[in-house]
Design an enzyme around this catalytic site. Structure first.
Site, PDB file in Angstrom:
ATOM      1  CB  CYS A   1      -8.645  -1.805 -10.976  1.00 18.21           C
ATOM      2  SG  CYS A   1      -9.051  -3.441 -11.575  1.00 18.21           S
TER       3      CYS A   1
ATOM      4  CD  GLU B   1      -9.852  -0.905  -6.729  1.00 17.34           C
ATOM      5  OE1 GLU B   1      -9.134  -0.799  -7.772  1.00 17.34           O
ATOM      6  OE2 GLU B   1     -10.106  -1.974  -6.189  1.00 17.34           O
TER       7      GLU B   1
END
Length: 835
Positions: free
Chosen positions: A438, A440
């Protein structure tokens, strides 16, 4: 010009047909891998686990059915069915067997499964009783951690039931030297090891496992080379015959050896991407800086006239389609949290090199164009932004955003780089970060980040403050006292921090238990051969072989918690309009709006349990009457809801509220970073929910910000839906005041615009200016939906008309019509902004 036009039309026609073929039917669960890995494990009983894993990988790749789909230029498919998936019983299997008869009809991410596949999978599963990572992890967890999971304080289900993934490997190694080169490196390390070394036994078996895994990948590619050649012999279309012969030649060379052309580089990349999925079932296996490691092969071919830019674009577009062919099946509850068949394969363009110079190139633009051509959720395209980013690149990215596909996500080098350095990365490595899954960040090829390690619902500890740690007659948190006796806001806030600290320690316990279980039962030699410095250290990534080791669980509900605590501070302790006891009663009764089914069942069960413990019997009629009373709405608390509505909320550029939100975020981020994981690394916080804010919100009671029980909690660091009422700049100003540096595992900021906001060149320029302004204030990430509320409502009503409508969900995009109704509603209800 005429030739270019015809090539472009032909290219787009091919991509359209490849894309349509993916979606002709529901994704299918196949049984080949489950059968093959079980066969191998039965044959290798008593051998070291790392050896068994490598031999199983070889057995699978020698025997799994293979297919070349019509018109493909880049080949390799995990299943015969488009968008199908295999199963991975070594991690967990009981949930799938329990859902055999419902997996095709569930609301989120349904899969077809044939009766033959059910029988074959069930037969293979018999072997795995007592042997899975999930069973071992459970045995390692403390009873308190298991209780917290059962009560939905947090969920570590991502790695509890599946492989880890969440990694970017050294794709550049495979492109340069192939798996023969990786095997040679492992052989050299084995030759240099001494029989008398204390770790020789484990080291030697690991290195041999890497070598065997490399050989397995080469054999798999050779099978495709043979298949393409045989298909070419029967092909009557001259152009397709030529393509198949070239595919055969490509697969004969890569990934065994280094790539000699851009087409071979594309094929080598794809084999790595696909085989990582076959080994471990992990999602968020992210391509990373594709425009950087692929560029030398593109540039060399272009300069010598071996390729046209148009054909290179077609190859990239074909990879984009293939990335949507990969799939996995999750349990029903997890499917709600990851709805949209997403594998979170994050591919990022732009940004700096190790020396701090901008390295945007032609492929950076072509990757963005590929997402425009394909218009599918994968790859989860991202773009790095800094003050050296070319303006044309940002305008090109904004043009993609304007299509409504929810891509790309935007990341701020000026925040991400120093945040990674604060966690121990060198300046050079931090400058070369990519994004996983997502949102990170990590350094590719050197990191085992365990990103997305758990979802932590920051609203649940607040519920435990009001209940003194109790739920359904069990002590789920800790005793922090009767709220009715608390006389200052500081005392109340301190109770929340204590509940948070206790819950965080249990989350760490659960994550570390799962971490150990993966190291013991599912080490990954194929993956480890492409991560520094596993070969040098003689360890898998699961044992700490990577240079950088982290665990990154994410917290969500920041806006709900900030607004809730601020409301209590204002209404209870400053304005004294009601007491904490009265607030407790209002929350228990869901502000008089009737409890949703999930919370009603919980309250009734708790009441019945208490009455029976006191020796009183409860009839079915009395239970039914209680349920009816709990679900019956009243206007008892409407005045309180009006008072809550008048209290300022996060997301409106109010410094006092924003400073409060910053402090609330620290209650999760600061305690977490004090813990260590079994691989010798530290825990680092993320502030993002994927889409778990919807299903976990359904299990959360009413909150003091006026949110009703069962409703979604706020996603990421975004304001609560509908509460940011002063425009996108005000919302961005508020979110920028959070400490994005300490949330080094990523933050997620969603905004939704009406399409008219980005119309024309002026709309694009204003949009880029908004991003620049937010990033100048040290925000870390932004992502957008550009779609009207009317379109989404129509898509709910007539899904057959919108089968290719892609929207931004959380840290990923997905086909809108594949999402659960509750998640669709959450997207619809987000504040629609204008520029």
């Amino acid at each position: 010009m005429a030739k270019y036009y015809s090539e472009t039309i032909a290219m787009r026609d091919r991509i359209a047909r490849l894309k349509d073929d993916l979606f002709k039917k529901m994704p299918e669960i196949e049984s080949a891998r489950a059968r093959l890995i079980t066969e191998s494990y039965r044959m290798t009983e008593g051998e070291p686990m790392i050896t068994r894993r490598a031999k199983a990988f070889l057995h699978i790749l020698q025997n799994i059915p293979i297919i070349i789909r019509d018109e493909e230029l880049v080949v390799g498919s995990t299943t015969l069915a488009p968008r199908g998936c295999q199963t991975y019983p070594e991690f967990s299997y009981e949930w799938l067997e329990a859902e055999f008869d419902t997996v095709a009809t569930r609301s989120a991410d349904p899969f077809y499964i044939s009766e033959d596949a059910k029988r074959e999978i069930a037969e293979a599963d018999k072997y795995w009783k007592g042997k899975t990572t999930s069973e071992l992890a459970t045995s390692y967890m403390s009873p308190e951690a298991i209780r917290a999971i059962d009560h939905n304080i947090f969920t570590p289900g991502n790695y509890f039931y599946n492989g880890v993934g969440h990694v970017t490997v050294h794709y550049d190694w495979i492109l340069a030297v192939g798996f023969k080169g990786i095997a040679a490196k492992a052989k050299k390390a084995l030759e240099e090891a001494d029989f008398g070394d204390a770790d020789y036994a484990k080291r030697s078996h690991f290195l041999n496992a890497v070598i065997l895994s490399c050989e397995a990948a080469i054999i798999y590619a050779e099978r495709y080379s043979d298949l393409a050649r045989k298909m070419a012999e029967k092909e009557t279309d001259a152009e397709r015959k030529r393509e198949l012969l070239q595919i055969s030649e490509n697969c004969a060379n890569v990934p065994a050896n280094g790539a000699r052309s851009f087409w071979e580089a594309c094929q080598a990349f794809w084999f790595v991407q696909q085989l990582l999925q076959i080994e471990s079932s992990g999602h968020s296996i992210s391509p990373g800086r594709f425009d950087q490691y692929m560029y030398p092969y593109y540039k060399a071919d272009l300069e010598k006239g071996a390729i046209t830019r148009e054909f290179a674009q077609e190859l990239i577009d074909c990879i984009w389609v293939k990335l949507n062919d990969l799939n996995k099946c999750r349990d029903a509850a997890s499917a709600e949290g990851f709805a949209g068949y997403s594998l979170f394969q994050n591919l990022i363009v732009g940004g700096q090199n190790a020396e701090g110079l901008d390295v945007t190139n032609d492929l950076s633009f072509m990757c963005i164009s590929a997402s425009m051509h394909v218009m599918l959720p994968q790859p989860s395209l991202s773009i790095r932004v800094w003050n050296g980013s070319p303006h044309d690149l940002l305008i090109h990215a904004a043009t993609l955003t304007r299509t409504g596909v929810g891509l790309p996500a935007y990341y701020n080098d000026e925040v991400v780089i120093p945040s990674l350095m604060s966690r121990g990365l060198t300046l050079q490595d931090a400058r070369e970060y990519n994004i996983i899954g997502c949102v990170e960040p990590q350094k590719a090829g050197k990191t085992e980040g365990w990103h997305d390690a758990a979802f932590f619902n920051m609203c649940r500890p607040l519920e435990l403050v009001f209940s003194d740690g109790m739920e359904n007659g069990e002590l789920v948190g800790i005793h922090t006292g009767d709220v009715a006796q608390m006389t200052t806001f500081e005392e109340f806030y301190d109770a929340y921090k204590k509940q948070m600290n206790y819950a965080i320690s249990l989350l760490v316990n659960a994550d570390n238990a799962i971490d150990v279980a993966h190291a013991e039962r599912c080490p990954l030699p194929f993956l480890s051969g492409m991560i520094e410095d596993c070969i040098g250290r003689g360890k898998t990534v699961q044992e700490g072989g990577a240079i950088y080791n982290f665990t990154g669980p994410q917290g969500f509900g920041i806006a709900n918690m900030a607004d809730s605590l601020y409301v209590i501070k204002k209404l209870v302790f400053e304005e004294k309009k009601l007491t904490l006891a009265q607030f407790r009663e209002a929350l228990a009764e869901n502000y008089g709006k009737g409890l949703p089914a999930s919370k009603t069942a919980q309250v009734v069960a708790e009441t019945v349990k208490e009455l029976r413990a006191a020796g009183k019997q409860v009839s079915p009629e009395e239970i039914a009457a209680a349920v009816a009373q709990l679900t019956k709405p009243t206007d008892k608390y409407d005045k309180l809801l009006e008072m809550i509505e008048e209290v300022p909320k996060f997301g409106n550029d109010i410094e006092e509220v924003d400073a409060f939100a910053r402090d609330v975020a620290y209650t999760y981020t600061r305690p977490l970073e004090t813990f260590k994981n079994p691989r010798g690394g530290m825990f680092q916080a993320g502030l993002y929910p994927v889409s778990a804010n919807v299903p976990l919100g359904a299990q959360t009671g009413a909150t003091p910000d006026g949110r009703l029980a069962g409703r979604p909690v706020a996603d990421g660091v975004s304001p609560s839906a509908g509460k940011d009422v002063h425009g996108p700049t005000a919302a961005a100003n508020s979110v920028s005041r959070l400490d994005h540096y300490i949330a080094s595992n990523g933050t997620l900021f969603n905004q939704k615009f009406h399409p008219s906001a980005l119309s024309g060149r002026a709309g694009l320029e204003n949009f880029v200016a908004l991003i620049r302004s937010y990033f100048d204030q040290k925000g870390s990430h932004m992502q957008f939906n550009v779609v009207s509320r009317e379109t989404l409502l129509d898509a709910q009503k007539y899904p057959e008309k919108y089968k290719h409508l892609v929207v931004r969900v959380a840290g990923y995009s997905a086909l809108f019509t594949t999402l659960s109704r509750s998640l669709q509603d959450d997207i619809i209800n987000r504040t629609e902004q204008g520029l």
